[in-house]
Design a protein around this motif. Structure first.
Motif, PDB file in Angstrom:
ATOM      1  N   UNK A   1      16.841 -22.140 -24.276  1.00  0.00           N
ATOM      2  CA  UNK A   1      15.631 -21.447 -23.836  1.00  0.00           C
ATOM      3  C   UNK A   1      15.022 -22.159 -22.626  1.00  0.00           C
ATOM      4  N   UNK A   2      15.050 -23.477 -22.642  1.00  0.00           N
ATOM      5  CA  UNK A   2      14.545 -24.270 -21.514  1.00  0.00           C
ATOM      6  C   UNK A   2      15.253 -23.883 -20.210  1.00  0.00           C
ATOM      7  N   UNK A   3      16.566 -23.671 -20.315  1.00  0.00           N
ATOM      8  CA  UNK A   3      17.360 -23.321 -19.131  1.00  0.00           C
ATOM      9  C   UNK A   3      16.912 -22.001 -18.512  1.00  0.00           C
ATOM     10  N   UNK A   4      16.444 -21.096 -19.341  1.00  0.00           N
ATOM     11  CA  UNK A   4      16.022 -19.777 -18.853  1.00  0.00           C
ATOM     12  C   UNK A   4      14.786 -19.843 -17.968  1.00  0.00           C
ATOM     13  N   UNK A   5      14.044 -20.940 -18.076  1.00  0.00           N
ATOM     14  CA  UNK A   5      12.755 -21.034 -17.379  1.00  0.00           C
ATOM     15  C   UNK A   5      12.821 -21.753 -16.036  1.00  0.00           C
ATOM     16  N   UNK A   6      14.000 -22.101 -15.604  1.00  0.00           N
ATOM     17  CA  UNK A   6      14.123 -22.806 -14.322  1.00  0.00           C
ATOM     18  C   UNK A   6      13.516 -21.986 -13.188  1.00  0.00           C
ATOM     19  N   UNK A   7      12.593 -22.633 -12.457  1.00  0.00           N
ATOM     20  CA  UNK A   7      11.923 -22.042 -11.297  1.00  0.00           C
ATOM     21  C   UNK A   7      11.104 -20.802 -11.665  1.00  0.00           C
ATOM     22  N   UNK A   8      10.655 -20.732 -12.925  1.00  0.00           N
ATOM     23  CA  UNK A   8       9.855 -19.585 -13.362  1.00  0.00           C
ATOM     24  C   UNK A   8       8.609 -20.056 -14.100  1.00  0.00           C
TER      25      UNK A   8
END
Length: 224
Positions: free
Chosen positions: A134-141
């Motif tokens: 889930x952490x990976x999904x939030x990169x630069x967002x």
């Protein structure tokens, strides 16, 4: 003729809260019917005879069940403040990760909550691995869909509330700023949004409720 919207829910259900958030973001007026799941109303059993659970959204007499299905229905019916991307690929990705959240992430964290001691080690490892995804999904967002709260934020919204409650009860720390900086920031951004913030159930009541649930689960395991 004015549209009729009724939401069958409980005060504490994180899945029903998804619909509250969506309806509030859309600016829709609706009637809330609080259910006692130990004594379900005839209306709930009529509207959701298969699963017999909340949430159920009734729109002009027609029931829609299952929280993720309801979210899509709300978004397709009322176009203001869109929750899902209109791009088919982005929409498919959001649906995939929402299902992952329910099927994998929630169950892995719940497995930690309903165990103790050495039995927690494997569930904790699984939960941490899922949180990393889930952490990976939030990169630069700021939010999962970009700069505003959308479908996937609402689908994952339970994490911003329930995880910290379970952490307090178990004296564990799943999500901290060092291990999960993006997820921690998202939880703050999501929780502090005015629309979201006003909808959270009372924290003290939630802690008592989940404390009782944990004790019940652990006693059941010991007695087996």
């Amino acid at each position: 003729m004015a549209e009729e919207l009724k939401l069958f829910r409980t005060w504490s259900s994180p899945f029903a809260l998804r619909i509250v958030h969506a309806l509030k973001i859309k600016g829709l007026e609706y009637e809330t019917i609080f259910e006692d799941l130990s004594n379900k109303s005839d209306s709930l059993l009529q509207y959701n005879p298969i699963h017999k659970k909340v949430p159920v959204l009734v729109h002009n007499g027609k029931p829609i069940c299952e929280s993720l299905v309801i979210l899509e229905y709300v978004d397709e019916t009322w176009k203001q403040c869109p929750l899902l991307s209109r791009d088919p690929y982005e929409k498919a990705k959001a649906r995939f990760w929402a299902k992952f959240g329910d099927d994998k992430l929630f169950s892995s964290i719940w497995n930690v909550f309903t165990t103790q001691g050495k039995e927690q080690e494997e569930p904790i490892a699984a939960a941490v691995q899922n949180l990393k995804l889930i952490e990976e999904l939030l990169k630069e967002k700021k939010f999962f869909g970009g700069e505003t709260i959308g479908y996937l934020d609402i689908a994952f919204g339970w994490t911003a509330n329930i995880i910290s409650i379970l952490e307090e009860i178990m004296n564990l720390n799943f999500v901290d700023e060092e291990k999960f900086p993006l997820l921690s920031a998202w939880m703050q951004n999501f929780s502090n949004d005015p629309v979201i913030k006003e909808c959270w159930p009372p924290r003290d009541k939630m802690i008592v409720k989940f404390q009782v649930m944990r004790e019940k689960y652990l006693k059941t395991v010991v007695s087996q």
